[in-house]
Scaffold this motif. Structure first.
Motif, PDB file in Angstrom:
ATOM      1  N   ALA A   1       0.813  -1.211   0.000  1.00  0.00           N
ATOM      2  CA  ALA A   1       0.000   0.000   0.000  1.00  0.00           C
ATOM      3  C   ALA A   1       0.850   1.266   0.000  1.00  0.00           C
ATOM      4  O   ALA A   1       0.564   2.217  -0.726  1.00  0.00           O
ATOM      5  CB  ALA A   1      -0.935  -0.010   1.212  1.00  0.00           C
ATOM      6  N   HIS A   2       1.904   1.286   0.810  1.00  0.00           N
ATOM      7  CA  HIS A   2       2.688   2.518   0.932  1.00  0.00           C
ATOM      8  C   HIS A   2       4.186   2.275   0.796  1.00  0.00           C
ATOM      9  O   HIS A   2       4.981   3.064   1.279  1.00  0.00           O
ATOM     10  CB  HIS A   2       2.370   3.204   2.272  1.00  0.00           C
ATOM     11  CG  HIS A   2       0.946   3.692   2.349  1.00  0.00           C
ATOM     12  ND1 HIS A   2       0.502   4.808   1.689  1.00  0.00           N
ATOM     13  CD2 HIS A   2      -0.130   3.176   3.007  1.00  0.00           C
ATOM     14  CE1 HIS A   2      -0.792   4.979   1.937  1.00  0.00           C
ATOM     15  NE2 HIS A   2      -1.200   4.005   2.737  1.00  0.00           N
ATOM     16  N   ARG A   3       4.590   1.172   0.209  1.00  0.00           N
ATOM     17  CA  ARG A   3       5.970   0.894  -0.197  1.00  0.00           C
ATOM     18  C   ARG A   3       6.959   1.035   0.968  1.00  0.00           C
ATOM     19  O   ARG A   3       8.009   1.645   0.850  1.00  0.00           O
ATOM     20  CB  ARG A   3       6.370   1.810  -1.351  1.00  0.00           C
ATOM     21  CG  ARG A   3       5.472   1.659  -2.554  1.00  0.00           C
ATOM     22  CD  ARG A   3       5.808   2.634  -3.664  1.00  0.00           C
ATOM     23  NE  ARG A   3       7.055   2.283  -4.328  1.00  0.00           N
ATOM     24  CZ  ARG A   3       7.506   2.903  -5.420  1.00  0.00           C
ATOM     25  NH1 ARG A   3       6.820   3.891  -5.951  1.00  0.00           N
ATOM     26  NH2 ARG A   3       8.636   2.532  -5.973  1.00  0.00           N
ATOM     27  N   GLY A   4       6.602   0.421   2.078  1.00  0.00           N
ATOM     28  CA  GLY A   4       7.502   0.411   3.223  1.00  0.00           C
ATOM     29  C   GLY A   4       8.454  -0.763   3.164  1.00  0.00           C
ATOM     30  O   GLY A   4       8.293  -1.698   2.373  1.00  0.00           O
TER      31      GLY A   4
ATOM     32  N   GLY B   1       8.052 -12.394  17.075  1.00  0.00           N
ATOM     33  CA  GLY B   1       6.877 -13.030  17.646  1.00  0.00           C
ATOM     34  C   GLY B   1       5.640 -12.471  16.965  1.00  0.00           C
ATOM     35  O   GLY B   1       5.459 -12.576  15.744  1.00  0.00           O
ATOM     36  N   ASP B   2       4.755 -11.856  17.746  1.00  0.00           N
ATOM     37  CA  ASP B   2       3.557 -11.236  17.180  1.00  0.00           C
ATOM     38  C   ASP B   2       3.790  -9.780  16.800  1.00  0.00           C
ATOM     39  O   ASP B   2       2.890  -9.119  16.288  1.00  0.00           O
ATOM     40  CB  ASP B   2       2.419 -11.299  18.209  1.00  0.00           C
ATOM     41  CG  ASP B   2       2.776 -10.547  19.490  1.00  0.00           C
ATOM     42  OD1 ASP B   2       2.118  -9.539  19.797  1.00  0.00           O
ATOM     43  OD2 ASP B   2       3.718 -10.980  20.183  1.00  0.00           O
ATOM     44  N   ALA B   3       4.985  -9.265  17.035  1.00  0.00           N
ATOM     45  CA  ALA B   3       5.284  -7.867  16.722  1.00  0.00           C
ATOM     46  C   ALA B   3       5.868  -7.748  15.318  1.00  0.00           C
ATOM     47  O   ALA B   3       6.476  -8.672  14.786  1.00  0.00           O
ATOM     48  CB  ALA B   3       6.269  -7.302  17.742  1.00  0.00           C
ATOM     49  N   VAL B   4       5.657  -6.558  14.727  1.00  0.00           N
ATOM     50  CA  VAL B   4       6.160  -6.263  13.387  1.00  0.00           C
ATOM     51  C   VAL B   4       6.982  -4.986  13.463  1.00  0.00           C
ATOM     52  O   VAL B   4       6.594  -4.025  14.130  1.00  0.00           O
ATOM     53  CB  VAL B   4       5.009  -6.075  12.383  1.00  0.00           C
ATOM     54  CG1 VAL B   4       5.555  -5.809  10.975  1.00  0.00           C
ATOM     55  CG2 VAL B   4       4.104  -7.297  12.369  1.00  0.00           C
ATOM     56  N   MET B   5       8.124  -4.977  12.776  1.00  0.00           N
ATOM     57  CA  MET B   5       8.962  -3.784  12.680  1.00  0.00           C
ATOM     58  C   MET B   5       9.145  -3.447  11.207  1.00  0.00           C
ATOM     59  O   MET B   5       9.430  -4.309  10.384  1.00  0.00           O
ATOM     60  CB  MET B   5      10.320  -4.030  13.351  1.00  0.00           C
ATOM     61  CG  MET B   5      11.266  -2.858  13.297  1.00  0.00           C
ATOM     62  SD  MET B   5      12.831  -3.255  14.137  1.00  0.00           S
ATOM     63  CE  MET B   5      13.797  -1.793  13.736  1.00  0.00           C
ATOM     64  N   ALA B   6       8.974  -2.167  10.871  1.00  0.00           N
ATOM     65  CA  ALA B   6       9.123  -1.717   9.489  1.00  0.00           C
ATOM     66  C   ALA B   6       9.669  -0.300   9.489  1.00  0.00           C
ATOM     67  O   ALA B   6       9.689   0.383  10.524  1.00  0.00           O
ATOM     68  CB  ALA B   6       7.783  -1.785   8.760  1.00  0.00           C
ATOM     69  N   PHE B   7      10.112   0.165   8.308  1.00  0.00           N
ATOM     70  CA  PHE B   7      10.566   1.553   8.201  1.00  0.00           C
ATOM     71  C   PHE B   7      10.390   2.039   6.773  1.00  0.00           C
ATOM     72  O   PHE B   7      10.208   1.264   5.835  1.00  0.00           O
ATOM     73  CB  PHE B   7      12.019   1.708   8.664  1.00  0.00           C
ATOM     74  CG  PHE B   7      13.016   0.814   7.997  1.00  0.00           C
ATOM     75  CD1 PHE B   7      13.304  -0.441   8.521  1.00  0.00           C
ATOM     76  CD2 PHE B   7      13.688   1.211   6.844  1.00  0.00           C
ATOM     77  CE1 PHE B   7      14.218  -1.277   7.916  1.00  0.00           C
ATOM     78  CE2 PHE B   7      14.612   0.383   6.237  1.00  0.00           C
ATOM     79  CZ  PHE B   7      14.871  -0.875   6.776  1.00  0.00           C
ATOM     80  N   TRP B   8      10.439   3.353   6.634  1.00  0.00           N
ATOM     81  CA  TRP B   8      10.262   4.019   5.354  1.00  0.00           C
ATOM     82  C   TRP B   8      11.444   4.957   5.114  1.00  0.00           C
ATOM     83  O   TRP B   8      11.976   5.554   6.051  1.00  0.00           O
ATOM     84  CB  TRP B   8       8.961   4.836   5.339  1.00  0.00           C
ATOM     85  CG  TRP B   8       7.730   4.021   5.162  1.00  0.00           C
ATOM     86  CD1 TRP B   8       7.002   3.851   4.033  1.00  0.00           C
ATOM     87  CD2 TRP B   8       7.058   3.234   6.165  1.00  0.00           C
ATOM     88  NE1 TRP B   8       5.924   3.008   4.245  1.00  0.00           N
ATOM     89  CE2 TRP B   8       5.933   2.622   5.553  1.00  0.00           C
ATOM     90  CE3 TRP B   8       7.290   2.985   7.514  1.00  0.00           C
ATOM     91  CZ2 TRP B   8       5.068   1.793   6.241  1.00  0.00           C
ATOM     92  CZ3 TRP B   8       6.427   2.164   8.204  1.00  0.00           C
ATOM     93  CH2 TRP B   8       5.327   1.567   7.568  1.00  0.00           C
ATOM     94  N   GLY B   9      11.843   5.085   3.826  1.00  0.00           N
ATOM     95  CA  GLY B   9      12.929   5.985   3.461  1.00  0.00           C
ATOM     96  C   GLY B   9      14.196   5.289   3.047  1.00  0.00           C
ATOM     97  O   GLY B   9      15.151   5.931   2.607  1.00  0.00           O
ATOM     98  N   ALA B  10      14.260   3.958   3.164  1.00  0.00           N
ATOM     99  CA  ALA B  10      15.427   3.182   2.750  1.00  0.00           C
ATOM    100  C   ALA B  10      14.934   1.777   2.399  1.00  0.00           C
ATOM    101  O   ALA B  10      13.952   1.298   2.980  1.00  0.00           O
ATOM    102  CB  ALA B  10      16.466   3.122   3.857  1.00  0.00           C
ATOM    103  N   PRO B  11      15.559   1.092   1.433  1.00  0.00           N
ATOM    104  CA  PRO B  11      16.746   1.524   0.695  1.00  0.00           C
ATOM    105  C   PRO B  11      16.477   2.593  -0.361  1.00  0.00           C
ATOM    106  O   PRO B  11      17.370   3.299  -0.774  1.00  0.00           O
ATOM    107  CB  PRO B  11      17.238   0.227   0.049  1.00  0.00           C
ATOM    108  CG  PRO B  11      15.989  -0.584  -0.123  1.00  0.00           C
ATOM    109  CD  PRO B  11      15.138  -0.279   1.071  1.00  0.00           C
ATOM    110  N   VAL B  12      15.205   2.674  -0.817  1.00  0.00           N
ATOM    111  CA  VAL B  12      14.863   3.695  -1.812  1.00  0.00           C
ATOM    112  C   VAL B  12      14.505   4.983  -1.084  1.00  0.00           C
ATOM    113  O   VAL B  12      13.710   4.981  -0.136  1.00  0.00           O
ATOM    114  CB  VAL B  12      13.688   3.225  -2.693  1.00  0.00           C
ATOM    115  CG1 VAL B  12      13.295   4.321  -3.679  1.00  0.00           C
ATOM    116  CG2 VAL B  12      14.065   1.957  -3.442  1.00  0.00           C
ATOM    117  N   HIS B  13      15.109   6.073  -1.520  1.00  0.00           N
ATOM    118  CA  HIS B  13      14.867   7.358  -0.874  1.00  0.00           C
ATOM    119  C   HIS B  13      13.416   7.781  -1.080  1.00  0.00           C
ATOM    120  O   HIS B  13      12.902   7.783  -2.207  1.00  0.00           O
ATOM    121  CB  HIS B  13      15.801   8.413  -1.455  1.00  0.00           C
ATOM    122  CG  HIS B  13      15.634   9.764  -0.810  1.00  0.00           C
ATOM    123  ND1 HIS B  13      15.856   9.980   0.529  1.00  0.00           N
ATOM    124  CD2 HIS B  13      15.241  10.952  -1.339  1.00  0.00           C
ATOM    125  CE1 HIS B  13      15.627  11.247   0.805  1.00  0.00           C
ATOM    126  NE2 HIS B  13      15.250  11.860  -0.310  1.00  0.00           N
TER     127      HIS B  13
END
Length: 763
Positions: A546-549, A556-568
């Motif tokens: 949806a938002h290219r993260g 476990g049941d937790a999720v970690m994500a980030f935006w801004g890398a590798p693509v700027h």
């Protein structure tokens, strides 16, 4: 003959052409390392590594108990038997009497001060009653006067101190003048106008006159904290007001050794001074004069500090000193031989009494044991120090190791390179440890060790043949983290992307299921697997598609994500906020399906934060992952946990709000999370501007009015608005949270200096 001569030269030219770049880079790295040792260049990273190595050497030192020094500990047992701290002074009087009359100790040093009179006996109240309401009863006044001695706890303590070698503690202060100080060791006039480069405090928190005048002396228990928050040195001499005063350790050992005088040792020839001696005002040591034939020297550095040689991990079980509970001393349960003729330091290790220090060997090291280590060093006459030729020796080692490895690593194979590098680092470590343990010499080992590592890495990189296959493999691996369309974009220019570590402004997300332990206990293994798979699939699709993260990991049941890398992505914060709102909507839809199946309710909390982060391929030689690290990441994790406190689904930091202004936010609080000193504002995103209904906007505006009233301590105004809001939305826990806070603040007024910040002590 000519042909035979040309052959070696031809081989030399080929060798130079093959290895020239490696040798040139190796020599350049060697010269940079030498420049750092000679202080032409400076690196905080190398300084921190040197500090780490120094702490490691301390931890490797063998630990042997020193029976000459005993710590009388106001521990949990003492608090349980005697009562909460601070104790009445009559208890201290009994403690001193026991130590000297029953156990015959040599000297006592108090890692405690007594800046205010003890009124716990209630004598002042009785005396006032006898002079006012009960003045017409002469027998009451006579009885109260007769009780003076029994209820004058300060007087009892002072009597116990009289004529005994007891040193009280005090704290230098910037703006306080409490209690009195004894006569200083010396003044500028005593030094013929020369001023020591000592830490100067205009004020102090000391002991009341009644106690200090009967005590044998007083010493400062202030310590010096380095930039990383660790205590490595102690102010041996401090200037307080116009006089110079000893540390608690120095004052205590002076009483034990019956020192006649304490004075600085000046180095007269300024041209011969080392940098540390110049920093200390031309003083390289403090001399303790016991007699004309017996003297003790304590080396000092900048600010009249001396290095602490920590023994062991500290505390009753891990240190080099015997601990006895103050309760056992008071009750006479300690064997007489344990305390006879010993140097006793009275201090606290109970966690609630806040005398635990962060040190290189233990993040919770008893403060009283710091003074014990200094006393032990003085008794033994052994101090860890840098030799006069330390810089010269370190430069020679760097040049020798650098040149030798540059020549060797450029011509040997991969396995030999590993062997040479490992042997070189092991040899350097062993030489440094030998100098430290056998000769008390401290050398900075970070530069040569990292030089060896850098030379090995440079040769490995230059020798590693990777071109197209390496880049293509890199792009393929990114497919584990990012959406397929991003992988295709990266494949068009693989050289523009890599997994090397870098610092970049990103937005990180943490997601967690509320009450997952209860959920897992209520489902069969098969249903739990399907439950978690459906949830993780939905959340992952929202993040990646949806938002290219970038999907970082499942915990476990937790999720970690980030935006801004590798693509700027310039709008990484906006993408993250939009994703969080979408995930909450997806969770709601999933929950409808779960409830129909008879499964437990699904609720998730999401934390977002924006800031500078380290992003790259991190991990071990066995397994690595493309991930983010840094303070901003840690704060994002804390914000996810905070959602439970404030009863919201999404919580973002101020930086995220500023970077994504197109959304409507409800400010939740100003918080100071665990591990950070600076407070941060936290917010709940509600939707994009123009998409949030009018009733919600009106409620948010009223909420912000209530929040302003709370911070201005207008409790009634805030309570009225919150009650109004809660009537409309009784299920929103944020309103009840603040109503509870208002009731608490009414009973515990925060005062004029209140900053409105909520501090979280747990993660």
């Amino acid at each position: 003959m000519g042909a035979r001569l040309r052959l070696p030269f031809a081989r030399a030219r080929r060798s130079l052409g093959k290895h020239g770049i490696r040798w040139a880079l190796g020599l350049a790295l060697t010269m940079l390392a030498a420049a750092h040792v000679l202080s032409y260049l400076h690196s905080e990273t190398l300084d921190r590594f040197d500090q780490f190595l120094s702490g490691l050497q301390l931890r490797l030192d063998p630990v042997e108990k020193d029976p000459r020094i005993v710590i009388v500990d106001i521990d949990g047992k003492a608090l349980s038997e005697v009562g909460r701290f601070p104790w009445s002074r009559n208890v201290h009087a009994k403690l001193i009497d026991q130590l000297f009359d029953r156990y015959h100790v040599s000297v006592v040093g108090y890692d405690i001060d007594f800046p205010e009179p003890d009124t716990s006996s209630g004598y002042g109240v009785l005396e006032k009653l006898a002079k006012t309401e009960l003045a017409d009863l002469p027998e009451v006044g006579e009885r109260v006067s007769a009780l003076r001695g029994a209820l004058d706890f300060d007087g009892q303590f002072a009597s116990a101190l009289q004529g005994r070698p007891v040193v009280l503690g005090f704290t230098p202060s910037i703006d306080q003048h409490k209690g009195v100080l004894p006569k200083p060791l010396f003044t500028e006039q005593d030094l013929n106008g020369r001023e020591l480069d000592a830490f100067h405090a205009p004020g102090f928190e000391a002991n009341i006159a009644k106690l200090q005048r009967t005590a044998a002396g007083a010493g400062s228990f202030a310590v010096s904290t380095d930039d990383d928050g660790l205590v490595r040195t102690v102010f041996l001499i401090q200037k307080v007001g116009e006089g110079y005063y000893p540390s608690l350790a120095l004052a205590t050992i002076a009483q034990h050794l019956k020192i006649r005088a304490i004075k600085p040792v000046f180095t007269e020839t300024v041209d011969t001074l080392s940098d540390s001696q110049r920093a200390a005002g031309g003083v390289d040591a403090i001399q303790l004069l016991q007699s004309m034939a017996k003297r003790y020297k304590v080396p000092v550095g900048e600010g009249m500090t001396t290095v602490i040689q920590y023994r062991g991990r500290g505390g009753p079980q891990g240190g080099a000193f015997n601990y006895v509970s103050a309760a056992d001393v008071l009750a006479g349960r300690v064997p007489a031989a344990t305390l006879k003729d010993t140097i006793v330091l009275i201090g606290t290790t109970a966690p609630g009494l806040v005398d635990l220090r962060a040190t290189p060997v233990n993040p919770q090291y008893p403060g009283v044991e710091i003074h014990a280590n200094i006393i032990k060093s003085i008794l033994e006459g052994r101090f860890k120090h840098r030799g006069q030729n330390a810089t010269t020796i370190e430069t020679a080692v760097v040049l020798a190791v650098g040149i030798a490895l540059t020549l060797a690593l450029g011509v040997v194979g991969p396995l030999a390179s590993v062997g040479i590098g490992v042997c070189a680092m092991a040899g350097l470590a062993m030489l440094g440890q030998y100098a430290y343990t056998r000769h008390d010499l401290v050398y900075n080992g970070a530069t040569p060790l990292l030089l060896v590592l850098a030379l090995f890495v440079v040769n490995a990189v230059l020798g590693y043949l990777t071109t197209h296959r390496k880049n293509q493999g890199l792009v393929n691996r990114f497919g584990e983290y990012v959406a397929p369309e991003l992988v295709a974009e990266m494949a068009e220019d693989p050289d523009a992307y890599n997994m090397d570590g870098e610092s970049r402004e990103l937005t990180v997300m943490f997601v967690d299921v509320r009450g997952f332990t209860t959920i897992s206990e209520g489902l069969s293994p098969k249903d739990l697997r399907e439950y978690i798979n459906l949830y993780l699939t939905a959340m992952s699709e929202d993040i990646r598609s949806a938002h290219r993260g970038t999907l970082d990991k499942y915990i476990g049941d937790a999720v970690m994500a980030f935006w801004g890398a590798p693509v700027h992505q310039p709008d990484h914060a906006s993408r993250a906020v939009a994703t969080a709102l979408l995930m909450q909507a997806s969770a709601t839809k999933l929950n409808e399906d779960f409830l129909k199946r008879g499964w437990p309710e699904l609720k998730i909390g999401i934390g977002l934060n924006t800031g500078m982060m380290h992003v790259g391929d991190m991990g071990s030689a066995i397994r690595k992952a493309y991930t983010v690290m840094g303070d901003a990441v840690n704060l994002g994790s804390r914000l996810e946990g905070i959602t439970k406190v404030y009863g919201v689904g999404v919580c973002v930091g101020a930086a995220t709000r500023a970077a994504a202004p197109e959304f409507i936010y409800r400010e939740l609080d100003l918080v100071r999370v665990k591990g950070k000193n600076e407070p941060v504002a936290i917010y709940e995103p509600l939707g994009k501007a123009g998409e949030v209904d009018g009733a919600t906007l009106a409620a948010v505006n009223r909420w912000h009015e209530a929040l302003a009233h709370v911070r201005a301590q207008r409790w009634d105004d805030a309570h009225a608005i919150l009650t109004e809001l809660q009537a409309v939305d009784p299920g929103f826990g944020l309103y009840q949270l603040y109503l509870d806070r208002i009731e608490w603040f009414r009973a515990h007024t925060p005062g004029e200096g209140w900053d409105g910040v909520t501090t979280f002590e747990t993660k």
